[in-house]
Design a protein around this motif. Structure first.
Motif, short mmCIF file in Angstrom:
data_model
loop_
_atom_site.label_atom_id
_atom_site.label_comp_id
_atom_site.label_asym_id
_atom_site.label_seq_id
_atom_site.Cartn_x
_atom_site.Cartn_y
_atom_site.Cartn_z
N GLN A 185 -1.80 13.76 2.99
CA GLN A 185 -2.95 14.65 3.06
C GLN A 185 -3.94 14.33 1.93
OE1 GLN A 185 -1.97 18.79 3.00
NE2 GLN A 185 -4.02 19.43 3.57
N ASP A 186 -3.43 14.06 0.74
CA ASP A 186 -4.30 13.72 -0.37
C ASP A 186 -5.06 12.42 -0.10
OD1 ASP A 186 -3.40 15.93 -1.92
OD2 ASP A 186 -1.60 14.78 -2.46
N TRP A 187 -4.35 11.42 0.43
CA TRP A 187 -5.01 10.16 0.75
C TRP A 187 -6.05 10.34 1.86
CZ3 TRP A 187 -5.27 6.40 -2.43
CH2 TRP A 187 -4.26 6.18 -3.35
N SER A 188 -5.77 11.21 2.82
CA SER A 188 -6.76 11.42 3.88
C SER A 188 -8.03 12.04 3.30
CB SER A 188 -6.19 12.29 5.00
OG SER A 188 -5.96 13.60 4.54
N TYR A 189 -7.91 12.92 2.31
CA TYR A 189 -9.10 13.46 1.65
C TYR A 189 -9.90 12.35 0.97
CZ TYR A 189 -6.98 18.12 2.17
OH TYR A 189 -6.43 19.26 2.68
N VAL A 190 -9.21 11.44 0.32
CA VAL A 190 -9.89 10.33 -0.37
C VAL A 190 -10.63 9.46 0.64
CG1 VAL A 190 -9.51 8.20 -1.67
CG2 VAL A 190 -8.32 10.28 -2.33
N PHE A 191 -9.95 9.11 1.74
CA PHE A 191 -10.58 8.24 2.73
C PHE A 191 -11.72 8.93 3.46
CE2 PHE A 191 -6.35 5.98 2.63
CZ PHE A 191 -6.84 4.93 1.86
N ILE A 192 -11.60 10.21 3.72
CA ILE A 192 -12.70 10.95 4.35
C ILE A 192 -13.89 11.01 3.40
CG2 ILE A 192 -13.44 13.25 5.09
CD1 ILE A 192 -10.61 13.57 6.31
N GLY A 193 -13.63 11.20 2.11
CA GLY A 193 -14.71 11.20 1.13
C GLY A 193 -15.40 9.85 1.04
N GLY A 245 0.82 -1.21 0.00
CA GLY A 245 0.00 0.00 0.00
C GLY A 245 0.85 1.26 0.00
N PHE A 246 1.91 1.25 0.79
CA PHE A 246 2.80 2.40 0.83
C PHE A 246 3.48 2.60 -0.52
CE2 PHE A 246 7.03 4.22 1.49
CZ PHE A 246 6.67 5.43 2.06
N ALA A 247 3.91 1.51 -1.15
CA ALA A 247 4.58 1.60 -2.44
C ALA A 247 3.63 2.15 -3.51
CB ALA A 247 5.10 0.23 -2.86
N ILE A 248 2.40 1.68 -3.52
CA ILE A 248 1.41 2.18 -4.50
C ILE A 248 1.12 3.65 -4.25
CG2 ILE A 248 -0.99 1.96 -5.23
CD1 ILE A 248 -0.67 -1.08 -4.73
N ALA A 249 0.98 4.03 -2.99
CA ALA A 249 0.72 5.44 -2.66
C ALA A 249 1.89 6.31 -3.08
CB ALA A 249 0.45 5.58 -1.17
N HIS A 250 3.09 5.84 -2.88
CA HIS A 250 4.28 6.61 -3.24
C HIS A 250 4.41 6.76 -4.75
CE1 HIS A 250 8.22 8.34 -2.72
NE2 HIS A 250 8.73 7.46 -3.59
N ILE A 251 4.13 5.70 -5.48
CA ILE A 251 4.21 5.73 -6.95
C ILE A 251 3.17 6.68 -7.53
CG2 ILE A 251 3.84 4.34 -9.03
CD1 ILE A 251 5.14 2.01 -7.48
N SER A 252 2.00 6.74 -6.91
CA SER A 252 0.92 7.59 -7.44
C SER A 252 1.25 9.07 -7.34
CB SER A 252 -0.39 7.31 -6.70
OG SER A 252 -0.33 7.83 -5.40
N GLY A 253 2.16 9.44 -6.44
CA GLY A 253 2.54 10.84 -6.31
C GLY A 253 1.69 11.61 -5.31
N TRP A 254 0.76 10.94 -4.69
CA TRP A 254 -0.07 11.60 -3.69
C TRP A 254 0.59 11.50 -2.32
CZ3 TRP A 254 -5.90 10.10 -4.43
CH2 TRP A 254 -6.32 10.57 -5.66
N GLY A 255 0.40 12.55 -1.52
CA GLY A 255 0.94 12.54 -0.16
C GLY A 255 -0.12 12.09 0.83
#
Length: 71
Positions: free
Chosen positions: A34-42, A22-32
């Motif tokens: 804060q961006d992921w927290s917006y997605v999960f809150i949504g 999960g960390f590797a995929i998140a890192h490759i996507s270029g999102w930090g």
């Protein structure tokens, strides 16, 4: 080694590797973070809204929602 032992070992190995993947995929996507927290809150807000709509429609139809047993 029995098949159930093999399945258990594979499940444990997958559970240990999933945060890293999960960390590797998140890192490759270029999102930090804060961006992921917006997605999960949504996603949480959408799930909560869907649940409330389901609950309100069920109550409007007169069906009761089962309650949890008390201890």
């Amino acid at each position: 080694m029995e098949q159930s032992d093999l399945v258990r070992e594979l499940t444990v190995a997958g559970a240990k590797a999933s945060p890293i993947a999960g960390f590797a995929i998140a890192h490759i996507s270029g999102w930090g973070p804060q961006d992921w927290s917006y997605v999960f809150i949504g996603m949480y807000a959408a799930a909560q809204t869907a649940y409330l709509i389901w609950k309100w429609r069920r109550e409007a139809k007169g069906k009761s929602i089962p309650s949890l047993p008390s201890a």
